[in-house]
Design an enzyme around this catalytic site. Structure first.
Site, PDB file in Angstrom:
ATOM      1  N   ASN A 254       0.880  -1.172   0.000  1.00 40.52           N
ATOM      2  CA  ASN A 254       0.000   0.000   0.000  1.00 40.52           C
ATOM      3  C   ASN A 254       0.914   1.218   0.000  1.00 40.52           C
ATOM      4  O   ASN A 254       1.502   1.539   1.025  1.00 40.52           O
ATOM      5  CB  ASN A 254      -0.906  -0.016   1.238  1.00 40.52           C
TER       6      ASN A 254
ATOM      7  N   LYS B  18       0.155   4.242  -0.329  1.00 40.97           N
ATOM      8  CA  LYS B  18      -0.488   5.441   0.259  1.00 40.97           C
ATOM      9  C   LYS B  18      -0.284   6.651  -0.663  1.00 40.97           C
ATOM     10  O   LYS B  18      -0.280   6.486  -1.866  1.00 40.97           O
ATOM     11  CB  LYS B  18       0.034   5.694   1.671  1.00 40.97           C
TER      12      LYS B  18
ATOM     13  N   HIS C 252      -9.582   1.309   4.286  1.00 36.22           N
ATOM     14  CA  HIS C 252      -8.344   1.462   5.069  1.00 36.22           C
ATOM     15  C   HIS C 252      -8.627   2.400   6.240  1.00 36.22           C
ATOM     16  O   HIS C 252      -9.411   3.345   6.116  1.00 36.22           O
ATOM     17  CB  HIS C 252      -7.232   2.019   4.173  1.00 36.22           C
TER      18      HIS C 252
ATOM     19  N   GLU D 226      -7.053   4.787   7.423  1.00 39.46           N
ATOM     20  CA  GLU D 226      -6.802   6.207   7.134  1.00 39.46           C
ATOM     21  C   GLU D 226      -7.999   6.825   6.420  1.00 39.46           C
ATOM     22  O   GLU D 226      -8.351   7.984   6.652  1.00 39.46           O
ATOM     23  CB  GLU D 226      -5.503   6.348   6.315  1.00 39.46           C
TER      24      GLU D 226
ATOM     25  N   GLU E 194      -5.908  -4.991  10.106  1.00 39.62           N
ATOM     26  CA  GLU E 194      -4.864  -4.004  10.389  1.00 39.62           C
ATOM     27  C   GLU E 194      -5.185  -3.265  11.685  1.00 39.62           C
ATOM     28  O   GLU E 194      -5.979  -2.317  11.681  1.00 39.62           O
ATOM     29  CB  GLU E 194      -4.798  -2.981   9.253  1.00 39.62           C
TER      30      GLU E 194
ATOM     31  N   GLY F  12       2.070   2.048  10.610  1.00 38.53           N
ATOM     32  CA  GLY F  12       3.025   3.145  10.486  1.00 38.53           C
ATOM     33  C   GLY F  12       3.705   3.510  11.795  1.00 38.53           C
ATOM     34  O   GLY F  12       4.366   4.545  11.886  1.00 38.53           O
TER      35      GLY F  12
ATOM     36  N   SER G 145       3.017  -2.511  10.231  1.00 41.83           N
ATOM     37  CA  SER G 145       4.465  -2.574  10.442  1.00 41.83           C
ATOM     38  C   SER G 145       5.072  -3.936  10.092  1.00 41.83           C
ATOM     39  O   SER G 145       6.004  -4.397  10.763  1.00 41.83           O
ATOM     40  CB  SER G 145       4.809  -2.154  11.870  1.00 41.83           C
TER      41      SER G 145
HETATM   42  C1  PEP Z   1      -0.919   0.071   5.784  1.00 47.29           C
HETATM   43  O1  PEP Z   1      -0.882   1.231   5.429  1.00 47.29           O
HETATM   44  O2  PEP Z   1      -1.817  -0.647   5.362  1.00 47.29           O
HETATM   45  C2  PEP Z   1       0.130  -0.421   6.682  1.00 47.29           C
HETATM   46  C3  PEP Z   1       0.005  -1.595   7.209  1.00 47.29           C
HETATM   47  O3  PEP Z   1       1.199   0.422   6.919  1.00 47.29           O
HETATM   48  P1  PEP Z   1       2.610   0.022   7.635  1.00 47.29           P
HETATM   49  O4  PEP Z   1       3.050  -1.277   7.037  1.00 47.29           O
HETATM   50  O5  PEP Z   1       3.525   1.157   7.281  1.00 47.29           O
HETATM   51  O6  PEP Z   1       2.333  -0.086   9.093  1.00 47.29           O
END
Ligand code: PEP
Length: 250
Positions: free
Chosen positions: A10, A12, A95, A97, A167, A173, A213
């Site tokens: 992803n 972003k 997501h 976000e 998630e 992040g 992460s």
């Molecule tokens: C994501 O944006 O879906 C995500 C899991 O980000 P990260 O791997 O940076 O935590």
């Protein structure tokens, strides 16, 4: 039947179109793994050049969002048939976000899931709890609601082909990964929820990713868990390390 792993990046809101093509060229040789479905989730403006750059490779392209109407006066939105015509195979929906900053609700996400399916695009439907919810002990209640509303009016046959990404918001992040046991516990709970909505056969087929992460150091342990069928990867998908994540079993 063993479920095939699916590992999606992803990106972003990162990568201009020319940077995106350069990143694909860097990652192409690194993400060769015949055991895994590899997906790059890219910003809307990068879709056309990235699809072109991925031609003839094992990489499928995902959009990071999509609107639930066919066409019309929805300034700034992207219609499903635009994605199909551009060669997009997956769409990341719901997501955290988008839920947080753009106020997307479970009902909005359900409309998008149904529309994507109608157009033959595979949704990667995201769910996950906040730290506060985890501390209150309501993780599974919250996620079950997200999954149940998100999948309303989706048939069992359609659900079998979907991807759900678990998630935890506190792990996105932040560099703070859920332990493989924490991630497995929730992914198993999501599978039980699917079995309740549909049946055991559907629950056995649907693919559930972990995201939050994921990196080259923790991917193999996470993906070895019984109910974790791959990952949705943010930060590390923009680096050559993504190749190590995709090739976690090599
Ligand atoms: C994501 O944006 O879906 C995500 C899991 O980000 P990260 O791997 O940076 O935590």
């Amino acid at each position: 039947m063993a479920r095939r792993k699916i590992i999606a990046g992803n990106w972003k809101m990162n990568m201009t179109p020319s940077e995106a093509v350069a990143l694909v060229e860097t990652l192409k040789p690194l993400v060769q793994n015949e055991d895994v479905d590899v997906v790059f989730g890219v910003p809307a403006i990068d879709i056309v050049p990235v699809v072109e750059a991925c031609k003839g490779t094992n990489i499928a392209v995902a959009a990071e969002n999509m609107y639930f109407e066919e066409s019309g006066a929805y300034t700034g939105e992207i219609a499903p048939k635009m994605l199909v015509d551009a060669g997009v195979k997956y769409v990341i929906l719901g997501h955290s976000e988008r839920r947080d900053y753009f106020k997307e609700t479970d009902a909005d996400i359900n409309k998008k899931v149904l529309k994507a399916i109608e157009h033959g695009i595979t949704p990667i439907m995201c769910c996950g709890e906040s730290l506060e919810q985890r501390e209150q002990g309501i993780t599974m209640d919250f996620i079950r609601q997200q999954v149940k509303i998100g999948l309303q009016n989706v048939t069992a046959d359609q659900a079998k082909n979907l991807v759900i990404a678990y998630e935890p918001i506190w792990a996105i992040g932040t560099g703070k990964t859920a332990t493989s046991q924490q991630a497995e516990e929730v992914c198993k709970g999501i599978r039980q929820c699917i079995a309740e909505i549909y049946d055991d056969a559907t629950a056995a087929e649907i693919r559930i990713q972990y995201g939050g992460s994921v990196n080259a150091g923790n991917a193999a342990e996470l993906f070895a868990m019984e109910d974790i069928d791959g990952g949705l990867v943010g930060g590390a998908s923009l680096k050559p390390d993504f190749g190590k994540i995709v090739c976690y079993n090599k």
